[in-house]
Each structure stands twice: as C-alpha cells, then as structure tokens.
Design an enzyme around this catalytic site. Structure first.
Site, PDB file in Angstrom:
ATOM      1  N   THR A   1     -36.127  -3.574 -26.915  1.00  0.00           N
ATOM      2  CA  THR A   1     -36.558  -4.789 -26.226  1.00  0.00           C
ATOM      3  C   THR A   1     -38.018  -5.004 -26.596  1.00  0.00           C
ATOM      4  O   THR A   1     -38.801  -4.065 -26.612  1.00  0.00           O
ATOM      5  CB  THR A   1     -36.444  -4.623 -24.700  1.00  0.00           C
TER       6      THR A   1
ATOM      7  N   ARG B   1     -22.979 -10.032 -19.564  1.00  0.00           N
ATOM      8  CA  ARG B   1     -23.995  -9.336 -18.774  1.00  0.00           C
ATOM      9  C   ARG B   1     -25.382  -9.903 -19.092  1.00  0.00           C
ATOM     10  O   ARG B   1     -25.724 -10.166 -20.230  1.00  0.00           O
ATOM     11  CB  ARG B   1     -23.954  -7.844 -19.070  1.00  0.00           C
ATOM     12  N   ILE B   2     -26.184 -10.100 -18.059  1.00  0.00           N
ATOM     13  CA  ILE B   2     -27.555 -10.574 -18.210  1.00  0.00           C
ATOM     14  C   ILE B   2     -28.483  -9.519 -17.622  1.00  0.00           C
ATOM     15  O   ILE B   2     -28.242  -9.006 -16.526  1.00  0.00           O
ATOM     16  CB  ILE B   2     -27.752 -11.931 -17.511  1.00  0.00           C
ATOM     17  N   GLY B   3     -29.537  -9.178 -18.350  1.00  0.00           N
ATOM     18  CA  GLY B   3     -30.472  -8.151 -17.908  1.00  0.00           C
ATOM     19  C   GLY B   3     -31.717  -8.730 -17.279  1.00  0.00           C
ATOM     20  O   GLY B   3     -31.753  -9.880 -16.837  1.00  0.00           O
ATOM     21  N   ASP B   4     -32.774  -7.917 -17.244  1.00  0.00           N
ATOM     22  CA  ASP B   4     -34.016  -8.335 -16.590  1.00  0.00           C
ATOM     23  C   ASP B   4     -34.863  -9.270 -17.432  1.00  0.00           C
ATOM     24  O   ASP B   4     -35.630 -10.079 -16.885  1.00  0.00           O
ATOM     25  CB  ASP B   4     -34.857  -7.103 -16.252  1.00  0.00           C
TER      26      ASP B   4
ATOM     27  N   THR C   1     -39.850  -3.509 -19.608  1.00  0.00           N
ATOM     28  CA  THR C   1     -38.785  -2.995 -20.466  1.00  0.00           C
ATOM     29  C   THR C   1     -38.206  -1.741 -19.826  1.00  0.00           C
ATOM     30  O   THR C   1     -38.912  -1.021 -19.127  1.00  0.00           O
ATOM     31  CB  THR C   1     -39.309  -2.672 -21.880  1.00  0.00           C
TER      32      THR C   1
ATOM     33  N   GLY D   1     -32.429  -2.571 -17.196  1.00  0.00           N
ATOM     34  CA  GLY D   1     -32.506  -3.927 -16.681  1.00  0.00           C
ATOM     35  C   GLY D   1     -32.159  -4.080 -15.222  1.00  0.00           C
ATOM     36  O   GLY D   1     -32.861  -4.778 -14.463  1.00  0.00           O
TER      37      GLY D   1
END
Length: 315
Positions: free
Chosen positions: A186, A214-217, A236, A239
């Site tokens: 990231t 899926r969606i992370g931070d 980083t 997430g």
C-alpha cells in the site's frame, strides 16, 4: 514553518531477513519518489499536486501493492482503490473496485474536482474514468507473475495472505487467517508547503485472496486517509483494524481537541488506539513537522524536510 514530505510503501510483518531482491528495488523506488516529491515542492507545486504525482509513480512500480503491482482477489482479479484529500478545503475524492484504471489516485482526484460526490466505486467508477478520458488498460496489465503465485499459495492454505510473506504458507498451518492488509505495498504520500497547506493521498490493491467487493481503509476518509488545516495523514496496515480505530482522523482530532503535537498525537494512536501489529502511518503538520510511527515489525518509509533532514528506513 517549512515544507515537508513523507511517503510509505506499506507496513506489516516485514522479516529482518527480507531478501535483497525484494528490499532493494523498493528502497530505490522510495528514494526516487521522494526526490520527485521534493523537486515538485521546490518548484512551487501545490501539496495536492505533489502527493498525486508521488503516488502515481508508486502505483506504476510493480514492487508495490497498488496500481501495476496490485494483489489479486479470490477470483484472480484486481480491485484497486485510492483516496486523496486537500487539507485547507477538506475536499476529497475516493475510488474503489477499479479494474482497468492505470492510476487510481488520479481518478480519485477527478471525483473530488469533477463530481458533486466524494466516493465512486466499481462499475460507476470505471464508467466515470472512461467519461473523463483517463488512461485505462486491460486488467491483465496489473497481474504480475509474483501475485499469481501469492494467490495460489493463499488459496492452497485457505487464507487471506498478508503481504511481506516471502515464504510459502504451510498447508497445515493452523494460525488464524490475517484480518486485514499488513501490506507490502500500500502506498501513500503526505506533504505540506512553506505556507502550511497540506494534502494526503493513499492507494492500494488490498490484500491477497480478499473477497470480491471487499473495501479496506485506504479510501475511507478518516481511516486510511485524512487532511485538514492541522495535519495530513496516510495510514497502512490491516485495513479492518484501521477503520475501527479511525486512525487518520484520530491523529487530527487529538491535535485539534487536546492540543497535542503531531508526534504526540500520532504516537498515541499507534501505541494506544490501533491494536499492536496492525498499523503504521505517515503524517506532516502545518508547521512542517513529520512523523512516521508504526506498531508492526516494519514500514517502508521515507521523508524530507526544508531544513535538510532526510530519512529512508524499513525497521
């Protein structure tokens, strides 16, 4: 008061014996991208332009988990996401679920500047990219042999695989599957100019063998990315943990409401708020401070300030 810039290439359980062929290209890329950022700041580019420029370069490097080097979903596809935020105005843009856009960070900026919205995802984001004429390519461009092999390992072990795992996963390994990104690649950049204007940008491919959708931070404002008039932050790590801890916004809130310094605020979030082993961040303040704390084994990171301080480190 003075300009400052920091960038990261991911935090996680980075082994101290990381082979030179994995370590050195990333160090070289961080050094190169840091110089690009410094040159842009010195040329009076806005912090928003600087962070976009640096993250674009990092996205184009296959050694990082963003853009060209994005890791693969459980279906063997890429789903890239990014976010950019301007500190003075608090304008921001975010994208998720990209499969053909060469530079997700630039599309995020277009969402910020060309739409009434903050966040576009999946088919809608791809359609907007085509409408805006940004560079796209066949999704195979993003799929590297290394990431195909990593997905194969993760599937054989029935796990979501963390990055920086340089060894095959034993099939009989009974340890719990990682809960998030612990990301090898990231990427993020934060910058402040000599007038105190701030900006932050983050971009990622997510995590190996993640569920489709899926969606992370990274694209979540206040979690993986945040900027206001006090500071700019790019996080980083895992997430889901970063989202739960609202990592980036908490740094700004501690400065705003408790009067902490940038370092005090960032250290508190990393040491007291985010679970150990999950998180790293880079941050700069309006007065030109810079800090890069992490509670993981390591974090690929680099920074430079107007007074001549430079740093490039992993552990």
């Amino acid at each position: 008061m003075g300009w400052a810039i920091a960038l990261h290439g991911g935090a996680g359980d980075i082994p101290k014996d990381l082979p030179p062929e994995l370590r050195e290209p990333r160090e070289a890329s961080l050094r190169y991208c840091l110089q690009i950022g410094v040159d842009a700041i010195k040329a009076q580019k806005s912090p928003l332009d600087v962070v976009e420029l640096v993250v674009r370069e990092l996205e184009n490097n296959p050694y990082f988990n963003a853009g060209r080097g994005s890791v693969l979903t459980s279906n063997g596809t890429v789903e890239m996401e990014a976010c950019i935020m301007d500190g003075n105005s608090k304008n921001c843009g975010a994208v998720s679920g990209l499969t053909t856009v060469v530079n997700a960070i630039s599309l995020a900026r277009l969402v910020m500047e060309k739409t009434p919205h903050i966040y576009l995802a999946f088919e809608g984001a791809e359609a907007f990219a085509r409408e805006q004429g940004v560079e796209t390519t066949d999704s195979s461009h993003f799929i590297t042999p290394r990431n195909i092999e990593r997905l194969k390992q993760a599937k054989e072990a029935n796990k979501v695989q963390v990055d920086y795992n340089t060894r095959p996963i034993p099939k009989d390994d009974k340890t719990p599957a990682p809960s998030g990104d612990s990301q090898l690649g990231t990427v993020g950049c934060v910058a402040v100019d000599s007038f105190g204007h701030l900006a932050a940008a983050t971009s990622t491919g997510g995590l190996v063998n993640k569920m489709v959708g899926r969606i992370g931070d990274t694209p979540i404002i206040g979690a993986g990315t945040y900027a206001n008039k006090l500071c700019a932050v790019s996080a980083t790590g895992q997430g889901e943990a970063i989202i739960l801890a609202t990592v980036a916004r908490d740094v700004a809130a501690l400065m705003e409401y408790k009067g902490l310094s940038l370092k005090e605020a960032a250290d508190y979030v990393i040491e007291e708020s985010a679970p150990k082993g999950t998180t790293g961040l880079i941050a700069v303040s309006a007065t030109g401070e810079v800090t890069m704390p992490f509670n993981t084994t390591g974090m690929f990171r680099a920074c430079a300030t107007e007074d001549g301080h430079t740093e490039l480190a992993i552990w």
